[in-house]
Design a protein around this motif. Structure first.
Motif, PDB file in Angstrom:
ATOM      1  N   LEU A   1       0.836  14.623   0.708  1.00 45.73           N
ATOM      2  CA  LEU A   1       1.055  13.408   0.801  1.00 45.73           C
ATOM      3  C   LEU A   1       0.269  12.471  -0.226  1.00 45.73           C
ATOM      4  O   LEU A   1      -0.008  11.468  -0.046  1.00 45.73           O
ATOM      5  CB  LEU A   1       0.661  12.660   2.191  1.00 45.73           C
ATOM      6  CG  LEU A   1       1.479  13.083   3.497  1.00 45.73           C
ATOM      7  CD1 LEU A   1       0.938  12.485   4.616  1.00 45.73           C
ATOM      8  CD2 LEU A   1       2.903  12.364   3.129  1.00 45.73           C
ATOM      9  N   GLY A   2       0.424  13.127  -1.346  1.00 48.17           N
ATOM     10  CA  GLY A   2      -0.229  12.328  -2.633  1.00 48.17           C
ATOM     11  C   GLY A   2       0.624  11.219  -2.741  1.00 48.17           C
ATOM     12  O   GLY A   2      -0.013  10.193  -3.177  1.00 48.17           O
ATOM     13  N   LYS A   3       1.773  11.290  -2.871  1.00 45.38           N
ATOM     14  CA  LYS A   3       2.852  10.181  -3.059  1.00 45.38           C
ATOM     15  C   LYS A   3       2.571   8.999  -2.334  1.00 45.38           C
ATOM     16  O   LYS A   3       2.363   7.633  -2.567  1.00 45.38           O
ATOM     17  CB  LYS A   3       4.175  10.488  -3.250  1.00 45.38           C
ATOM     18  CG  LYS A   3       5.283   9.435  -3.851  1.00 45.38           C
ATOM     19  CD  LYS A   3       6.707  10.205  -3.821  1.00 45.38           C
ATOM     20  CE  LYS A   3       7.629   8.975  -4.214  1.00 45.38           C
ATOM     21  NZ  LYS A   3       8.949   9.427  -3.909  1.00 45.38           N
ATOM     22  N   TYR A   4       2.491   9.386  -0.956  1.00 44.71           N
ATOM     23  CA  TYR A   4       2.428   8.279  -0.125  1.00 44.71           C
ATOM     24  C   TYR A   4       0.974   7.952   0.341  1.00 44.71           C
ATOM     25  O   TYR A   4       0.689   7.170   1.191  1.00 44.71           O
ATOM     26  CB  TYR A   4       3.081   8.770   1.250  1.00 44.71           C
ATOM     27  CG  TYR A   4       4.606   8.932   1.063  1.00 44.71           C
ATOM     28  CD1 TYR A   4       5.470   7.801   0.225  1.00 44.71           C
ATOM     29  CD2 TYR A   4       5.434  10.028   1.507  1.00 44.71           C
ATOM     30  CE1 TYR A   4       6.778   7.964   0.153  1.00 44.71           C
ATOM     31  CE2 TYR A   4       6.714  10.190   1.120  1.00 44.71           C
ATOM     32  CZ  TYR A   4       7.270   9.107   0.539  1.00 44.71           C
ATOM     33  OH  TYR A   4       8.690   9.401   0.486  1.00 44.71           O
ATOM     34  N   THR A   5       0.173   8.245  -0.252  1.00 39.67           N
ATOM     35  CA  THR A   5      -1.240   7.924  -0.210  1.00 39.67           C
ATOM     36  C   THR A   5      -1.930   7.456  -1.522  1.00 39.67           C
ATOM     37  O   THR A   5      -3.004   6.951  -1.609  1.00 39.67           O
ATOM     38  CB  THR A   5      -2.252   9.133   0.302  1.00 39.67           C
ATOM     39  OG1 THR A   5      -2.253  10.212  -0.561  1.00 39.67           O
ATOM     40  CG2 THR A   5      -1.760   9.462   1.627  1.00 39.67           C
ATOM     41  N   ASP A   6      -0.868   7.167  -2.585  1.00 34.61           N
ATOM     42  CA  ASP A   6      -1.238   6.787  -3.950  1.00 34.61           C
ATOM     43  C   ASP A   6      -2.411   7.583  -4.378  1.00 34.61           C
ATOM     44  O   ASP A   6      -2.890   7.372  -5.594  1.00 34.61           O
ATOM     45  CB  ASP A   6      -1.683   5.302  -3.804  1.00 34.61           C
ATOM     46  CG  ASP A   6      -0.568   4.419  -3.419  1.00 34.61           C
ATOM     47  OD1 ASP A   6       0.586   4.545  -3.541  1.00 34.61           O
ATOM     48  OD2 ASP A   6      -1.165   3.041  -2.799  1.00 34.61           O
ATOM     49  N   LEU A   7      -2.478   8.936  -4.118  1.00 26.66           N
ATOM     50  CA  LEU A   7      -3.282   9.732  -4.873  1.00 26.66           C
ATOM     51  C   LEU A   7      -2.618  10.445  -5.995  1.00 26.66           C
ATOM     52  O   LEU A   7      -3.258  10.932  -6.892  1.00 26.66           O
ATOM     53  CB  LEU A   7      -3.772  10.743  -3.796  1.00 26.66           C
ATOM     54  CG  LEU A   7      -5.061  11.628  -4.485  1.00 26.66           C
ATOM     55  CD1 LEU A   7      -6.198  10.730  -4.508  1.00 26.66           C
ATOM     56  CD2 LEU A   7      -5.219  12.784  -3.393  1.00 26.66           C
ATOM     57  N   HIS A   8      -1.300  10.070  -5.931  1.00 23.81           N
ATOM     58  CA  HIS A   8      -0.704  10.817  -7.195  1.00 23.81           C
ATOM     59  C   HIS A   8      -1.139  10.066  -8.460  1.00 23.81           C
ATOM     60  O   HIS A   8      -1.127  10.633  -9.575  1.00 23.81           O
ATOM     61  CB  HIS A   8       0.664  10.667  -6.838  1.00 23.81           C
ATOM     62  CG  HIS A   8       1.452   9.516  -6.935  1.00 23.81           C
ATOM     63  ND1 HIS A   8       1.070   8.503  -5.981  1.00 23.81           N
ATOM     64  CD2 HIS A   8       2.353   8.528  -7.796  1.00 23.81           C
ATOM     65  CE1 HIS A   8       1.481   7.147  -6.337  1.00 23.81           C
ATOM     66  NE2 HIS A   8       2.475   7.354  -7.242  1.00 23.81           N
TER      67      HIS A   8
END
Lengths: 290, 337
Positions: B56-63
């Protein structure tokens, strides 16, 4: 307590030879019996199946230092099947991490240092607290990744019960470790084939266990888990230039090994011992196991 | 393929999925991915900071962090137990992992792992979770209505519920500097910016008065502080003076400030939280007041103790009483009795 060898000295600690290892395994079983005698009960079966594994690790294989328990390049050990913590306590006591005086206090009252499961909060030399099965391999994988990141040559050992492999989290970590080529990670399965309610594979099948690990991308070794010589050989994986894969050692063991009336008896997973049984146990453990 | 028909005149129809991305109102000032960008800033001077996520990198802004520091970014897959166990192992070796997923998966699925391998061992892991409380229209599987109750019940855990992008930018360096496990509720995507207009600065463990008022004291955290500020503005029209005390640190609670503000006579105390009324800020404040012998008129705004519906988020916030309109009407009703 006069039949014990003095604790080996870390300062220039020399790995024990085979006869010394056998004697140390005997001492470990007696230490465990002393702790359980103090408490009035214990996980005898679970401890005695992994006695030789613990002895091989702490007295031959692992780089540990009781004068500097947090030494950065020490090998890490995670005792995931933590209900058998007294075997770890004995190893830590005989390697000089913990005082021998703690043995008769085991579980005797709130506030003593040795309780059912190991805890980093009370015992130097413990790399991870334990108690809830299924945690250790994930934590160990994290430590192994950190070692790779830091370019350290230390190794991470995780001892798992075979019943513990029922936990799905084990297989999350099993998928992760090969991805990161963690050849500094060694999982040891204490394959004693018994859990609380019965035969592990009747409770929930694990076989074909070796194939299962292989299919996840692990190197697999199978060994007699009471053969100290074989254990030392298989557990001492290279510090550098490894295979690029994590290793699982499936150690075939007997629950309650070394005490005839406990061997492969389900109820000795955890039980109360009578004075007569305790005396019989000590008689059987007066000589190293063949 | 025919292009989609334009929406009928008036407001576009609200859909469930549209509300996953952002909680911002129409025309509201926002910033993109404040958590991801703030973490990149911290990591520039902190080589121990790692990013870890369970797919969930994209949906936690961790990307954002993953792009800036690919060798310090660990994709763990959909394996939350592994995520937190391995984070504990990395923290044991001196790293400071920021581990992200949705709040439901951290607090419900991986609770035992967080409890035993992180909190009990006091490992320096920052657990940063999107979709806290009711910020998803996907129904109970994705609605972490009870995340604060679960996390504040855990010894050693610091629990933070930031209000907006302005605050998140300050929380990230603060929790990176703090030694110990932290649970932070995450707002991601286009995140509203509100608190900059109040000269607000975040301090770990401190509650801050954002505005004064003589009739009612709203004690709030997270997005409910945004609602409380809007509600206070609207209540002025009815000559109701509403003070707002923002409590971003749910644990440890700033008992001193809460007691001082709630102890001022003549004001009803209303605790507003994006969380079930069971075990969150409301009950924390209620317990504090009772134990301290401070007895103002006390009301709670929060989610009901039931499994919530799926649907468009604004509709759900209205239905469950945490929209600005709902806050205004309930306070007016309570004060008129």
């Amino acid at each position: 307590m006069t039949d014990r060898a003095p604790p080996p000295n870390d300062n220039g600690f020399v790995p024990l030879d085979l006869d010394q290892l056998r004697e140390m395994a005997r001492i470990n079983r007696i230490d465990v019996a002393d702790m359980f005698a103090a408490a009035g009960n214990g996980h005898y079966g679970s401890c005695y199946s992994c006695t030789e594994i613990m002895t091989a690790l702490y007295f031959s294989v692992m780089r540990v230092d009781s004068r500097n328990p947090e030494r950065p390049d020490r090998d890490r050990f995670i005792f995931s099947k933590a209900h058998a913590a007294p075997t770890l306590y004995s190893a830590l006591i005989r390697r000089g991490f913990l005082p021998e005086e703690w043995i008769p206090e085991y579980e005797t009252k709130v506030g003593v240092k040795l309780m059912t499961h190991q805890s980093r909060r009370y015992q130097p030399g413990v790399d991870a607290s334990g108690g809830a099965l299924g945690h250790g391999l994930s934590v160990g994988a994290g430590m192994a990744v950190a070692a790779k990141f830091d370019r350290s040559d230390h190794r991470v050992y995780v001892l798992l019960g075979d019943g513990e492999l029922h936990e799905g989290s084990i297989w999350e970590a099993a998928a992760f470790a090969p991805k990161h080529k963690l050849d500094n990670l060694v999982a040891i399965v204490d394959r004693n084939r018994l859990s609380v309610d019965g035969r592990v594979d009747e409770v929930l099948p694990l076989e074909p266990l070796a194939d299962r690990w292989k299919s996840f991308g692990w190197d697999v070794a199978e060994v007699d888990g009471h053969d100290l010589e074989a254990l030392v050989k298989v557990l001492d994986v290279p510090r550098i230039g490894g295979s690029g894969k994590p290793l699982v050692v499936i150690a075939h063991t007997v629950k309650g090994r070394g005490v005839s009336f406990m061997e492969d008896v389900r109820s000795w997973h955890f039980d109360v011992i009578s004075p007569q049984q305790d005396a019989a146990l000590r008689l059987e453990l007066s000589e190293p196991l063949k | 393929m025919k292009p989609a028909a334009p929406p009928p005149t008036g407001k576009p129809r609200l859909t469930t999925s549209a509300m996953i991305a952002s909680i911002a109102g129409e025309g509201q000032k926002t910033k993109p991915a404040p958590f991801g960008h703030a973490l990149v800033e911290v990591a520039k001077t902190r080589p121990d900071v790692l990013g870890m996520t369970a797919d969930l990198g994209k949906y936690t802004d961790l990307h954002i962090f993953g792009q800036a520091f690919p060798d310090r970014y660990y994709q763990m897959g959909m394996a939350e137990q592994l995520l937190f166990g391995a984070a504990s192992g990395l923290a044991a070796e001196g790293f400071t992992p920021f581990a992200t997923t949705y709040a439901v998966f951290a607090t419900r699925r991986a609770y035992d792992f967080i409890h035993q391998t992180i909190a009990e061992e006091d490992r320096n892991v920052k657990i940063v979770c999107a979709l806290p409380g009711l910020t998803s229209g996907y129904g109970p599987s994705h609605q972490a209505a009870e995340d604060l109750a679960l996390m504040r019940a855990m010894p050693n855990m610091t629990v933070i519920d930031p209000c907006d992008a302005h605050e998140i930018e300050q929380v990230v360096p603060a929790i990176a500097a703090h030694r110990g496990p932290v649970y932070m509720r995450l707002l991601r995507g286009q995140v509203p910016v509100v608190l900059d207009e109040y000269g607000y600065t975040f301090e770990l463990g401190r509650a801050k008065t954002l505005r004064g008022g003589d009739d009612v004291l709203i004690i709030s955290s997270g997005i409910m502080t945004m609602r409380a500020l809007d509600a206070a503005e609207e209540l002025k029209a009815d000559r109701i003076g509403a003070a707002v005390l923002h409590v971003p640190t749910i644990k440890p609670l700033d008992t001193e400030t809460i007691l001082r503000e709630a102890g001022k006579t003549g004001r009803m105390v209303v605790v507003a939280e994006n969380h079930t009324v069971v075990g969150g800020l409301g009950e924390a404040v209620a317990g504090l007041l009772l134990r301290s012998g401070v007895y103002p008129a006390f009301r709670q705004i929060g989610l009901p103790d039931e499994f919530l519906a799926a649907g468009a988020l604004p509709t759900l916030h209205d239905r469950y009483g945490i929209s600005t309109a709902a806050v205004v009407s309930r306070i007016k009703e309570w004060l008129s009795r």
